[in-house]
Design an enzyme around this catalytic site. Structure first.
Site, PDB file in Angstrom:
ATOM      1  CD  GLU A 230      -2.613  40.575  34.861  1.00 49.64           C
ATOM      2  OE1 GLU A 230      -1.882  40.071  35.545  1.00 49.64           O
ATOM      3  OE2 GLU A 230      -3.086  41.689  34.751  1.00 49.64           O
ATOM      4  CG  ASN A 231      -1.013  33.297  36.076  1.00 44.54           C
ATOM      5  OD1 ASN A 231      -0.091  33.608  36.890  1.00 44.54           O
ATOM      6  ND2 ASN A 231      -0.901  33.380  34.763  1.00 44.54           N
ATOM      7  CD1 TRP A 232      -6.557  36.102  40.175  1.00 45.58           C
ATOM      8  CD2 TRP A 232      -7.307  33.953  40.865  1.00 45.58           C
ATOM      9  NE1 TRP A 232      -6.293  35.985  41.542  1.00 45.58           N
ATOM     10  CE2 TRP A 232      -6.771  34.746  41.993  1.00 45.58           C
ATOM     11  CE3 TRP A 232      -7.713  32.782  40.929  1.00 45.58           C
ATOM     12  CZ2 TRP A 232      -6.783  34.157  43.173  1.00 45.58           C
ATOM     13  CZ3 TRP A 232      -7.636  32.039  42.084  1.00 45.58           C
ATOM     14  CH2 TRP A 232      -6.971  32.702  43.353  1.00 45.58           C
TER      15      TRP A 232
ATOM     16  NE  ARG B  30       8.312  36.038  31.340  1.00 42.40           N
ATOM     17  CZ  ARG B  30       7.192  36.500  31.223  1.00 42.40           C
ATOM     18  NH1 ARG B  30       7.043  37.944  31.362  1.00 42.40           N
ATOM     19  NH2 ARG B  30       5.807  35.931  31.007  1.00 42.40           N
TER      20      ARG B  30
ATOM     21  CG  ASP C 185       6.567  32.422  31.633  1.00 44.70           C
ATOM     22  OD1 ASP C 185       5.861  31.445  31.599  1.00 44.70           O
ATOM     23  OD2 ASP C 185       6.674  33.167  30.668  1.00 44.70           O
TER      24      ASP C 185
ATOM     25  CD  GLU D  22      21.657  46.578  34.331  1.00 39.94           C
ATOM     26  OE1 GLU D  22      21.279  46.008  33.344  1.00 39.94           O
ATOM     27  OE2 GLU D  22      21.990  47.824  34.505  1.00 39.94           O
TER      28      GLU D  22
ATOM     29  CG  ASN E 146       6.207  25.918  35.484  1.00 41.31           C
ATOM     30  OD1 ASN E 146       7.333  26.269  35.457  1.00 41.31           O
ATOM     31  ND2 ASN E 146       5.640  26.433  36.711  1.00 41.31           N
ATOM     32  N   GLY E 147       4.208  25.239  31.558  1.00 44.93           N
ATOM     33  CA  GLY E 147       3.331  24.571  30.625  1.00 44.93           C
ATOM     34  C   GLY E 147       4.071  24.120  29.347  1.00 44.93           C
ATOM     35  NE  ARG E 148       6.359  28.735  27.133  1.00 44.88           N
ATOM     36  CZ  ARG E 148       6.815  29.850  27.290  1.00 44.88           C
ATOM     37  NH1 ARG E 148       7.784  30.339  26.265  1.00 44.88           N
ATOM     38  NH2 ARG E 148       6.753  30.753  28.275  1.00 44.88           N
ATOM     39  CD1 TRP E 149      10.821  21.394  31.432  1.00 50.29           C
ATOM     40  CD2 TRP E 149       9.292  20.283  32.190  1.00 50.29           C
ATOM     41  NE1 TRP E 149      11.523  20.472  32.118  1.00 50.29           N
ATOM     42  CE2 TRP E 149      10.471  19.623  32.740  1.00 50.29           C
ATOM     43  CE3 TRP E 149       7.925  19.518  32.790  1.00 50.29           C
ATOM     44  CZ2 TRP E 149      10.635  18.444  33.541  1.00 50.29           C
ATOM     45  CZ3 TRP E 149       7.942  18.744  33.637  1.00 50.29           C
ATOM     46  CH2 TRP E 149       9.283  17.980  33.884  1.00 50.29           C
TER      47      TRP E 149
HETATM   48  C1  IPE Z   1       3.883  35.481  34.520  1.00 56.49           C
HETATM   49  O1  IPE Z   1       3.966  34.707  33.689  1.00 56.49           O
HETATM   50  C2  IPE Z   1       3.259  35.300  35.728  1.00 56.49           C
HETATM   51  C3  IPE Z   1       4.014  34.288  36.593  1.00 56.49           C
HETATM   52  C4  IPE Z   1       5.069  33.945  36.218  1.00 56.49           C
HETATM   53  C5  IPE Z   1       3.235  33.857  37.829  1.00 56.49           C
HETATM   54  P1  IPE Z   1       2.580  34.243  32.602  1.00 56.49           P
HETATM   55  O2  IPE Z   1       3.062  33.168  31.833  1.00 56.49           O
HETATM   56  O3  IPE Z   1       1.283  34.480  33.235  1.00 56.49           O
HETATM   57  O4  IPE Z   1       2.829  35.689  31.686  1.00 56.49           O
HETATM   58  P2  IPE Z   1       2.184  35.939  30.268  1.00 56.49           P
HETATM   59  O5  IPE Z   1       0.778  36.214  30.467  1.00 56.49           O
HETATM   60  O6  IPE Z   1       2.505  35.004  29.272  1.00 56.49           O
HETATM   61  O7  IPE Z   1       3.099  37.379  29.755  1.00 56.49           O
HETATM   62  C1  IPE Z   2       4.607  29.825  34.903  1.00 60.82           C
HETATM   63  O1  IPE Z   2       4.647  28.963  33.906  1.00 60.82           O
HETATM   64  C2  IPE Z   2       3.885  29.427  36.049  1.00 60.82           C
HETATM   65  C3  IPE Z   2       2.675  30.409  36.173  1.00 60.82           C
HETATM   66  C4  IPE Z   2       2.280  31.259  35.447  1.00 60.82           C
HETATM   67  C5  IPE Z   2       1.888  30.053  37.376  1.00 60.82           C
HETATM   68  P1  IPE Z   2       3.418  28.872  32.759  1.00 60.82           P
HETATM   69  O2  IPE Z   2       2.401  28.081  33.138  1.00 60.82           O
HETATM   70  O3  IPE Z   2       2.985  30.233  32.311  1.00 60.82           O
HETATM   71  O4  IPE Z   2       4.112  28.195  31.392  1.00 60.82           O
HETATM   72  P2  IPE Z   2       3.958  28.515  29.951  1.00 60.82           P
HETATM   73  O5  IPE Z   2       4.238  29.991  29.784  1.00 60.82           O
HETATM   74  O6  IPE Z   2       2.650  28.189  29.549  1.00 60.82           O
HETATM   75  O7  IPE Z   2       5.055  27.419  29.515  1.00 60.82           O
HETATM   76 MG    MG Z   3       3.777  31.563  31.031  1.00 57.11          MG
END
Ligand code: IPE
Ligand code: IPE
Ligand code: MG
Length: 264
Positions: A70-72, A191, A23, A210, A25-28
């Site tokens: 949920e990512n869909w 995580r 988790d 753990e 990637n977007g914030r990075w």
């Molecule tokens: C969880 O990350 C799913 C993956 C890493 C693929 P999300 O970024 O989608 O999780 P939430 O929705 O913030 O909990």
């Molecule tokens: C995890 O990074 C990758 C996927 C869920 C596919 P995010 O895309 O959720 O990154 P944040 O949480 O928005 O920073």
């Molecule tokens: Mg995320």
């Protein structure tokens, strides 16, 4: 105790299965003023480092959460870019998998993936089939509730057909119906990005794992971050409902008959 490096790890206490929620990637990307997809692209190096580190240290199963059900619901262009990236990276990482003798598997609703993603994934799965050092499981279009409902439907159907008896249904019948059937439960779940939640990941399988949370954003995650998580894991006492005293007594050598005779 501070973690100095890989050499601080106890080779006799390496988890056989590690599950990761990749988790942040977007914030990075946002921090760098870039589009979210650049964060995903830069996450590929972290995947490679984690896979190599896990294989190197003797982890047998590594499950990576790559895309949730949920990512869909993300913007269509991000979903498309992620699917393209999956095609490209399964293709580009195949050499690393072969070189390290890593077998690729996938769990999740794979039928919902675009055809090109599914086909590329299947090619990589087929090509790495006989590799034996470690199994890399990609959780793709995966959610634990989806998996549990699917298992329940399968079991209900078997009960209806007379292949299973509801009165004698056991934990192992349920485990066999999960997509992780045959794979031991993860001892450790990592995580990244500072979020402290499970996000519909391996709910059944993580029952006694753990949990390790780090603020490192996924694209910055490197081998040493993985080893540090393992080190933290090794400092934990896994009690499985027992008391600490019971555990310590169990690890003491059991006295043999001659000792009993001496003290009697
Ligand atoms: C969880 O990350 C799913 C993956 C890493 C693929 P999300 O970024 O989608 O999780 P939430 O929705 O913030 O909990
Ligand atoms: C995890 O990074 C990758 C996927 C869920 C596919 P995010 O895309 O959720 O990154 P944040 O949480 O928005 O920073
Ligand atoms: Mg995320």
């Amino acid at each position: 105790m501070f973690f100095r490096g890989k050499e601080d790890l106890n080779p006799n206490n390496i988890p056989s299965h590690v599950a990761v929620i990749m988790d942040g990637n977007g914030r990075w990307a946002k921090k760098k003023g870039l589009m979210r997809i650049f964060g995903h692209k830069n996450g590929v190096k972290a995947v490679r480092e984690t896979v190599e580190a896990a294989a190197e240290i003797g982890v047998k199963y590594l499950t990576l959460y790559a895309f949730s059900t949920e990512n869909w619901n993300r913007p269509q262009d991000e979903v498309n870019a992620l699917m393209d990236l999956l095609v490209d990276s399964t293709h580009s990482e195949i050499d690393t998998l072969m070189k390290n003798s890593i077998k690729l598997e996938a769990i999740g609703d794979l039928d919902s993936l675009p055809k090109s993603t599914r086909e590329n994934l299947q090619k990589a799965i087929d090509k790495t089939r006989n590799n034996s050092r470690m199994t890399l499981i990609l959780a793709l279009s995966y959610s634990s509730r989806w998996e549990i409902i699917k298992a329940v439907k399968e079991i209900a159907q078997k009960c209806k057909n007379g292949d299973l008896n509801p009165d004698t249904l056991s934990e192992s019948d349920f485990v066999n119906a999960l997509s992780t059937s045959g794979i031991p439960d993860p001892e450790l779940m990592i995580r990244t990005s500072g979020e402290q939640r499970i996000s519909n990941y391996l709910l059944w399988q993580l029952a006694y794992a753990e949990l390790y949370f780090t603020d490192v954003l996924w694209p910055d995650f490197r081998k040493d971050d993985f080893f540090k998580a393992l080190f933290e894991y090794q400092q934990r006492e896994r009690r499985f409902g027992k008391t600490g005293d019971q555990l310590h007594a169990e690890t003491k050598p059991v006295p043999d008959a001659s000792t009993y005779n001496k003290t009697a």
